[in-house]
Design an enzyme around this catalytic site. Structure first.
Site, mmCIF file in Angstrom:
data_model
loop_
_atom_site.group_PDB
_atom_site.id
_atom_site.type_symbol
_atom_site.label_atom_id
_atom_site.label_comp_id
_atom_site.label_asym_id
_atom_site.label_seq_id
_atom_site.Cartn_x
_atom_site.Cartn_y
_atom_site.Cartn_z
ATOM 1 N N GLU A 48 33.272 32.751 43.786
ATOM 2 C CA GLU A 48 33.069 34.245 43.494
ATOM 3 C C GLU A 48 34.514 34.834 43.777
ATOM 4 O O GLU A 48 35.202 34.613 44.791
ATOM 5 C CB GLU A 48 32.054 34.792 44.397
ATOM 6 C CG GLU A 48 31.824 36.409 44.364
ATOM 7 C CD GLU A 48 31.080 37.016 45.256
ATOM 8 O OE1 GLU A 48 29.918 37.514 44.646
ATOM 9 O OE2 GLU A 48 31.038 36.942 46.703
ATOM 10 N N TYR A 92 34.433 42.116 38.727
ATOM 11 C CA TYR A 92 33.882 41.039 39.229
ATOM 12 C C TYR A 92 33.536 39.678 38.603
ATOM 13 O O TYR A 92 33.143 39.704 37.384
ATOM 14 C CB TYR A 92 32.230 41.497 39.817
ATOM 15 C CG TYR A 92 31.207 40.588 40.284
ATOM 16 C CD1 TYR A 92 31.372 40.376 41.840
ATOM 17 C CD2 TYR A 92 30.431 39.465 39.678
ATOM 18 C CE1 TYR A 92 30.446 39.426 42.275
ATOM 19 C CE2 TYR A 92 29.815 38.611 40.280
ATOM 20 C CZ TYR A 92 29.816 38.589 41.695
ATOM 21 O OH TYR A 92 29.085 37.527 42.307
#
Length: 398
Positions: free
Chosen positions: A197, A109
């Site tokens: 992101e 992530y």
């Protein structure tokens, strides 16, 4: 402003972030053709909507043939994708992204956000990719790596290497990760983004670091500096009420209640919604008409609030400092004469020229309910709505 995954990947690729090959399609047949152009034997078809959680909601499908691609697209185009981020209304699917599948060794992530407390860009990463960051924080908080970038010098190589080492990347992949981090940071700062992101950022079996998904959000107030980004706006993914408000220079957020709000100032708008709740009602929207509350601007606000069929009452609450109450009163009277308002109107004015504003309302001859305090206005709005509700009539309080 949000953009689609394929748009975010195109931007990040220009800043040196490596992404799998992919192509956009607007029909099942075009999607199958795109897959043949890409080549290979395995493809991923992704619904392009402004929301996360697409995989769990059926918006991401792994396909092995033209037939599977067309079947997947038939189940997506023109449908609503409902995820935990869209709410029950969902988001319409009007385009898909066909991407060549890659062999994944591990998932990471990676996110860049503006940390308000430190007034810096914060890099957030985790070795537990593929999960929502909220789930990672709850289940594996020890896996999260945080690093604040000093704006005077920007992201430094040693800082990027430190993040890579903390994520447990092999030495041969560290430089790839450094390049990815630098690309994301440059895109963030140079384009006035508020979020970048990549989830997941994957390490492939042939030792590449690829952005398998990407999301970017931009500061609306800085879009005038980046027309190429502003052109990426997709109104089909926005609440139509909020889209109309933005086009008219109004700050609007749609809610699920039935008492519309027209207020000047974001703080006062929040207090107004809280007071409506305290009085037993539910606000239908947040609407800040700003400092220049001219009669024309107030009339636009009325039209916007009344365009919501759920609204059964509207509350106008104005504290005039920069504004003038007589201007706002003229706007209310003008709006009620121009816009078909079939509900009670409750107006609370305070501040500059309040006496003149009250006289304008009183002499208008319109059925306007006046209030002296915010609590009184909220109670009268909720009371008028409740009274008409009991008589099975539609009410709006302003």
């Amino acid at each position: 402003m949000d953009i689609h995954e394929y748009q975010a990947k195109e931007i990040l690729a220009k800043f040196g972030v490596e992404t799998p090959p992919g192509a956009l399609a607007y029909s099942p047949e075009q999607a199958a053709y795109r897959a043949r152009e890409l080549g290979g034997e395995l493809w991923v078809v992704k619904a392009q909507v402004h929301a996360g959680g697409r995989g769990k909601a059926g918006g991401v499908t792994l396909c092995r043939s033209d037939h599977e691609i067309q079947d997947a697209c038939e189940g997506l185009f023109g449908k609503k994708l409902v995820t935990h981020q869209t709410g029950p209304a969902g988001k319409g699917i009007y385009r898909v992204y066909v991407e060549a599948a890659v062999p994944i060794a591990r998932e990471i992530y990676l996110g860049l956000v503006l940390d308000r407390s430190s007034q810096r860009v914060m890099i957030v990463a985790s070795s537990e990719g593929g999960m929502e960051i909220e789930d990672i924080s709850a289940q594996r908080p020890d896996s999260i790596v945080r690093s604040i970038v000093e704006p005077a010098v920007g992201l430094q190589d040693f800082q990027a290497r430190e993040i890579a080492f903390k994520l447990g990347l092999e030495p041969g992949l560290v430089q790839n990760m450094v390049r990815t981090l630098h690309g994301c940071y440059r895109a963030f700062t140079e384009l006035d983004a508020t979020m970048v992101e990549i989830n997941p950022l994957v390490v492939t079996r042939d030792n590449r670091v690829l952005a398998l998904d990407a999301k970017m959000t931009f500061d609306d107030n800085a879009l005038f500096r980046h027309p190429q980004v502003a052109e990426l706006r997709d109104k089909s993914q926005e609440d139509p009420r909020e889209s109309r408000a933005a086009d008219r220079g109004l700050s609007y957020v749609g809610l699920d209640g039935n008492i519309g709000c027209i207020v000047n100032g974001a703080g006062l708008a929040m207090a107004t919604m809280d007071t409506i709740k305290l009085a037993g009602g539910e606000p239908a929207n947040f609407l800040d008409i700003g400092g220049g509350a001219t009669p024309e601007r107030v009339a636009k606000a009325f039209r916007l609030v009344m365009s919501d069929d759920n609204v059964q009452a509207v509350l106008v609450n104005i504290f005039a400092g920069i504004n003038r109450c007589d201007w706002v009163a003229e706007g209310v009277v003008q709006a009620l004469r121009e816009v078909q308002v079939e509900v009670p109107v409750v107006v609370r004015l305070a501040g500059t020229n309040v006496e003149a504003g009250q006289k304008i309302l009183a002499k208008s001859g319109l059925p306007i309910i006046r209030a002296g305090t915010l609590m009184e206005a909220a109670e009268r709005a909720v009371g008028a709505w409740s009274s008409d509700l009991n008589q099975n009539t539609r009410v709006r309080a302003v």
